[in-house]
Structure formats: C-alpha cells, structure tokens
Design a protein around this motif. Structure first.
Motif, PDB file in Angstrom:
ATOM      1  N   MET A   1       0.849  -1.231  -0.160  1.00 33.60           N
ATOM      2  CA  MET A   1      -0.201   0.091  -0.103  1.00 33.60           C
ATOM      3  C   MET A   1       0.895   1.240   0.023  1.00 33.60           C
ATOM      4  SD  MET A   1      -3.323   0.796   2.568  1.00 33.60           S
ATOM      5  CE  MET A   1      -3.132   2.268   3.168  1.00 33.60           C
ATOM      6  N   THR A   2       0.538   2.420  -0.881  1.00 34.27           N
ATOM      7  CA  THR A   2       1.205   3.491  -0.836  1.00 34.27           C
ATOM      8  C   THR A   2       0.775   4.358   0.344  1.00 34.27           C
ATOM      9  OG1 THR A   2       1.357   3.094  -3.260  1.00 34.27           O
ATOM     10  CG2 THR A   2       1.684   5.307  -2.402  1.00 34.27           C
ATOM     11  N   PRO A   3       1.840   5.185   0.898  1.00 37.34           N
ATOM     12  CA  PRO A   3       1.375   5.866   2.169  1.00 37.34           C
ATOM     13  C   PRO A   3       0.536   7.188   1.900  1.00 37.34           C
ATOM     14  CG  PRO A   3       3.701   5.810   1.706  1.00 37.34           C
ATOM     15  CD  PRO A   3       3.067   4.847   0.798  1.00 37.34           C
ATOM     16  N   THR A   4       0.833   7.642   0.717  1.00 37.82           N
ATOM     17  CA  THR A   4      -0.001   8.980   0.496  1.00 37.82           C
ATOM     18  C   THR A   4      -0.433   8.937  -1.066  1.00 37.82           C
ATOM     19  OG1 THR A   4       1.855   9.932  -0.556  1.00 37.82           O
ATOM     20  CG2 THR A   4       1.655  10.226   1.833  1.00 37.82           C
ATOM     21  N   PRO A   5      -1.657   9.574  -0.904  1.00 36.14           N
ATOM     22  CA  PRO A   5      -2.182   9.688  -2.479  1.00 36.14           C
ATOM     23  C   PRO A   5      -1.285  10.126  -3.461  1.00 36.14           C
ATOM     24  CG  PRO A   5      -3.682  10.759  -0.935  1.00 36.14           C
ATOM     25  CD  PRO A   5      -2.245  10.591  -0.203  1.00 36.14           C
ATOM     26  N   HIS A   6      -0.277  11.031  -3.168  1.00 31.09           N
ATOM     27  CA  HIS A   6       0.667  11.699  -4.063  1.00 31.09           C
ATOM     28  C   HIS A   6       1.461  10.504  -4.486  1.00 31.09           C
ATOM     29  CE1 HIS A   6       4.723  13.238  -5.041  1.00 31.09           C
ATOM     30  NE2 HIS A   6       4.083  14.082  -5.631  1.00 31.09           N
ATOM     31  N   ASP A   7       2.024   9.726  -3.570  1.00 35.77           N
ATOM     32  CA  ASP A   7       2.824   8.675  -4.014  1.00 35.77           C
ATOM     33  C   ASP A   7       2.149   7.815  -4.916  1.00 35.77           C
ATOM     34  OD1 ASP A   7       5.101   9.635  -2.588  1.00 35.77           O
ATOM     35  OD2 ASP A   7       4.572   8.147  -0.739  1.00 35.77           O
ATOM     36  N   ALA A   8       0.680   7.448  -4.565  1.00 37.24           N
ATOM     37  CA  ALA A   8      -0.069   6.374  -5.420  1.00 37.24           C
ATOM     38  C   ALA A   8      -0.195   7.041  -6.853  1.00 37.24           C
ATOM     39  CB  ALA A   8      -1.344   6.130  -4.796  1.00 37.24           C
ATOM     40  N   LEU A   9      -0.409   8.440  -6.929  1.00 36.40           N
ATOM     41  CA  LEU A   9      -0.638   9.055  -8.274  1.00 36.40           C
ATOM     42  C   LEU A   9       0.911   8.999  -8.988  1.00 36.40           C
ATOM     43  CD1 LEU A   9      -1.996  10.543 -10.512  1.00 36.40           C
ATOM     44  CD2 LEU A   9      -1.386  12.523  -9.407  1.00 36.40           C
TER      45      LEU A   9
END
Length: 74
Positions: free
Chosen positions: A1-9
């Motif tokens: 899982m990615t810690p932040t929405p920014h990282d996921a994007l």
C-alpha cells in the motif's frame, strides 16, 4: 500500500512507460521533449535506502536538522 495519495498517483503514472511519456510531454518544455526518444522509456527498479554513516561523512556530515531556520520570537 502506498502511504500517500501523491505517491500512489506518481507510481501509477510512472510505472507505465506510455503514461510516463504522456505526462512528461505535458510538463517538459517543447525543446526538451523534442530531444527525448520516448519509445526507449523503460522501468528501472531501484532500491531506496537510508544513507549510511559513510555516505553522510562523504557529504560533510550533513544531517536533516542542519540548515533549519531558527524559530521566530513573538
């Protein structure tokens, strides 16, 4: 899982070369984008690691705390 929405994007965009090429074409100046062969983009898996004490010493012993602004007094 990615810690932040920014990282996921970021990971979703740049994990697929065709999406990365489109994103880079949008943000890079035209003169720079014209010099890139976007067909050669490929994933490179790199390991993220913390700097070792030797790495820090090579940089002059910098720490994250150095260079912080002093607190303002009210």
């Amino acid at each position: 899982m990615t810690p932040t929405p920014h990282d996921a994007l970021f990971k979703a965009t740049f994990s697929q070369p065709e999406h990365a090429a489109a994103a880079l074409r949008e943000v890079l100046p035209a003169a720079v984008a014209a010099r890139i062969d976007f067909a050669t983009l490929a994933l490179q898996y790199l390991e993220h690691r913390r700097p070792s004490p030797a790495d820090r010493a090579a940089r002059g012993g910098c720490s994250r705390r150095r260079g912080r602004r002093p607190r303002r007094r009210s």
